[in-house]
Scaffold this motif. Structure first.
Motif, PDB file in Angstrom:
ATOM      1  N   ALA A  87       0.915  -1.202  -0.048  1.00 56.47           N
ATOM      2  CA  ALA A  87      -0.128  -0.052   0.116  1.00 56.47           C
ATOM      3  C   ALA A  87       0.704   1.073  -0.164  1.00 56.47           C
ATOM      4  O   ALA A  87       0.712   2.168  -0.746  1.00 56.47           O
ATOM      5  CB  ALA A  87      -0.816  -0.035   1.098  1.00 56.47           C
ATOM      6  N   LEU A  88       1.979   1.422   0.759  1.00 56.93           N
ATOM      7  CA  LEU A  88       2.767   2.352   0.768  1.00 56.93           C
ATOM      8  C   LEU A  88       3.470   2.624  -0.532  1.00 56.93           C
ATOM      9  O   LEU A  88       3.718   3.892  -0.836  1.00 56.93           O
ATOM     10  CB  LEU A  88       3.837   2.281   1.966  1.00 56.93           C
ATOM     11  N   ARG A  89       3.895   1.481  -1.345  1.00 57.21           N
ATOM     12  CA  ARG A  89       4.712   1.614  -2.457  1.00 57.21           C
ATOM     13  C   ARG A  89       3.467   2.198  -3.480  1.00 57.21           C
ATOM     14  O   ARG A  89       3.712   3.198  -4.452  1.00 57.21           O
ATOM     15  CB  ARG A  89       5.145   0.478  -2.929  1.00 57.21           C
ATOM     16  N   ALA A  90       2.260   1.815  -3.426  1.00 50.54           N
ATOM     17  CA  ALA A  90       1.358   2.170  -4.489  1.00 50.54           C
ATOM     18  C   ALA A  90       1.202   3.662  -4.239  1.00 50.54           C
ATOM     19  O   ALA A  90       0.751   4.407  -5.172  1.00 50.54           O
ATOM     20  CB  ALA A  90       0.117   1.249  -4.092  1.00 50.54           C
ATOM     21  N   ARG A  91       0.949   3.991  -3.028  1.00 48.69           N
ATOM     22  CA  ARG A  91       1.002   5.780  -2.680  1.00 48.69           C
ATOM     23  C   ARG A  91       2.319   6.730  -2.862  1.00 48.69           C
ATOM     24  O   ARG A  91       2.409   7.720  -2.385  1.00 48.69           O
ATOM     25  CB  ARG A  91       0.538   5.773  -1.417  1.00 48.69           C
TER      26      ARG A  91
END
Length: 507
Positions: A87-91
């Motif tokens: 999720a952090l990478r996607a953001r």
């Protein structure tokens, strides 16, 4: 936790979906890599997930949250941590994703598989650079195919042709070049370096070595042929793919071909591939959005509206990105009233309030000369209790600059500056700021000039145009240019203009 908060969290996290880029840039490589390793299992979003995902600033450390979670006696699974990293990478919160990955590996309490190390290597390359990534790679005692693939991705992202090809040869020698992802990386490298003629050769090599190309492989080739106006090769390639009984061509491959033909002015051919793409879309919202954008490029509003209707029937709900796509397409065709109607629909849909959506409408108004209406619309949004982002006021400031109303442009940009501390990633457009500074130097009050310059220095833009405008503003007011500005210019490697040279010659 009340139902309203749960609903808000769901909306917030659902808006972080990564959309396929329209061109094959290094950002596209990140997407290819992200889809390669351990990102298949969907994990329920827990309290830990929401605590981290709701962190406001990407610069805030996540380690204290994790440590406190453990100290409170709460359990956490490896697959849950992997989900949060995803999720952090996607953001694009790569610093926090790397911190969490290293926390996970350093604790020793969680299994850390080759896929985890591959992701950590990729994050190191993004956050600390290629040298740090190479050091990490070399220090690993055991290097799997995934590890090699991750480092290859880092090298390709940096445009390191010789190092990438050398690494590919090592992977071949070790029997690690078995995935289309490896060859896709090399094709992306050639595409980004402009060596388009080499891309079909890579595709041929894949087939000769028994590696089956995927849809992404074919899309890269289609783009390379399109860049060389080799439309016969596009036709032959697609006919070849369609004739393979065990291969399922996807909608994105067809829309890639359609986009190439639209750019070349072959609209009928583009429409034929768009029809084929439509047959493949099913419930994929991205596919509908891609078709809407393509029909907008053709100026076909009726088809846009038809696809929008099909999308609303086929998908459960429309997220913010869907509204942005449709509104942007309507704005492109000059259909501002219908874009406004769609904006009102979005406001009543209950989605998380994302100012990128009304910004599409504000841009449409200002580009068509209705900057006063844009300001009135934004004032109305704020009056309904919504806090804008700086770019919203920046859009309107640009509109007033275009109409020559510099006083209003100054007022709007001042409002944007006031919002910037809560939005540290935002920077004003240098040309707009330069125009406002030039006007302030001629007609602004001393306190206005000082306040505006202080705000600008706080934002710390390093653009040469802004530095020069700062100097001109000082000179226009008869003030002595601060030595700090000149030192900052030197530190940021900004060349002197005529005004700067005059200052130095007079010292």
């Amino acid at each position: 936790m009340g139902p309203a908060i749960v609903s808000l969290i769901k909306q917030l996290t659902s808006e972080s979906n990564v959309q396929l880029p329209k061109i094959f840039t290094p950002a596209h490589l990140n997407l290819v890599f992200k889809r390669s390793y351990y990102y298949t299992e969907k994990v329920p979003r827990t309290n830990l997930y929401t605590r981290i995902s709701l962190i406001g600033s990407p610069n805030i450390s996540v380690a204290p949250i994790l440590d406190q979670w453990i100290e409170d006696g709460k359990k956490v699974r490896s697959v849950e941590l992997q989900s949060i990293i995803r999720a952090l990478r996607a953001r694009k919160r790569f610093n926090q994703a790397l911190e969490l990955s290293e926390w996970m590996s350093n604790k020793g309490a969680f299994p850390f598989f080759p896929g985890d190390r591959a992701v950590q290597l990729d994050l190191i390359g993004k956050v600390r650079g290629i040298q740090a990534a190479e050091t990490y790679f070399e220090e690993l005692a055991v290097k799997s195919e995934k590890i090699y693939g991750a480092f290859l991705n880092c090298c390709v992202r940096e445009g390191l042709v010789e190092k990438s090809l050398s690494l590919l040869q090592k992977m071949k020698d070790k029997g690690f070049a078995t995935s289309p992802l490896t060859y896709n990386d090399i094709m992306c490298l050639y595409l980004n370096m402009g060596q388009l003629e080499k891309i079909p050769l890579v595709l041929s090599e894949m087939k000769e070595t028994g590696v089956c190309p995927d849809n992404f492989s074919y899309r890269i080739c289609i783009n390379s042929y399109g860049s060389r106006s080799d439309f016969n090769s596009i036709e032959n390639l697609l006919n070849e793919v369609e004739s393979q009984p065990d291969f399922r061509i996807d909608w994105s491959t067809y829309t890639t071909a359609a986009s190439v033909y639209i750019k070349a002015g072959f609209n009928e051919k583009a429409r034929s591939y768009m029809k084929k793409a439509e047959e493949k879309v099913q419930t994929d919202a991205r596919g509908y959005n891609s078709l809407i954008t393509l029909y907008a490029s053709l100026g076909e509003k009726t088809e846009m509206m038809r696809i929008w209707g099909l999308k609303k029937t086929a998908t459960k709900r429309q997220i913010n990105n869907d509204y942005m796509t449709m509104m942007g397409s309507l704005v492109k065709l000059g259909e501002l009233e219908e874009a406004e109607t769609l904006f009102n629909e979005w406001e009543s849909a209950g989605n998380l309030y994302d100012f990128r959506v009304p910004n599409v409408l504000l841009i449409g108004y200002t580009q068509n000369g209705f900057v006063e209406k844009a300001e009135m619309t934004l004032d109305g949004i704020i009056g309904r209790g919504n806090i804008p982002i700086p770019n919203s006021w920046g859009i309107i400031a640009a509109g007033f600059v275009g109409k020559g109303n510099m006083k209003k442009a100054f007022e709007c940009m001042t409002k944007a500056f006031a919002l910037q501390p809560q939005n540290p990633g935002w920077l004003p457009k240098p040309g707009i700021v330069s125009s406002i500074l030039d006007w302030l130097g001629r007609e602004g009050k001393d306190e206005e000039v000082e306040s505006f310059i202080n705000s600008l220095k706080r934002i710390a833009s390093t653009d040469g145009e802004i530095y020069h405008a700062l100097i001109r503003a000082h000179l226009s007011k008869g003030d002595e240019v601060e030595e700090a500005i000149l030192e900052d210019m030197k530190a940021d490697n900004i060349d002197e203009d005529e005004d700067t040279k005059k200052i130095h010659s007079s010292r």
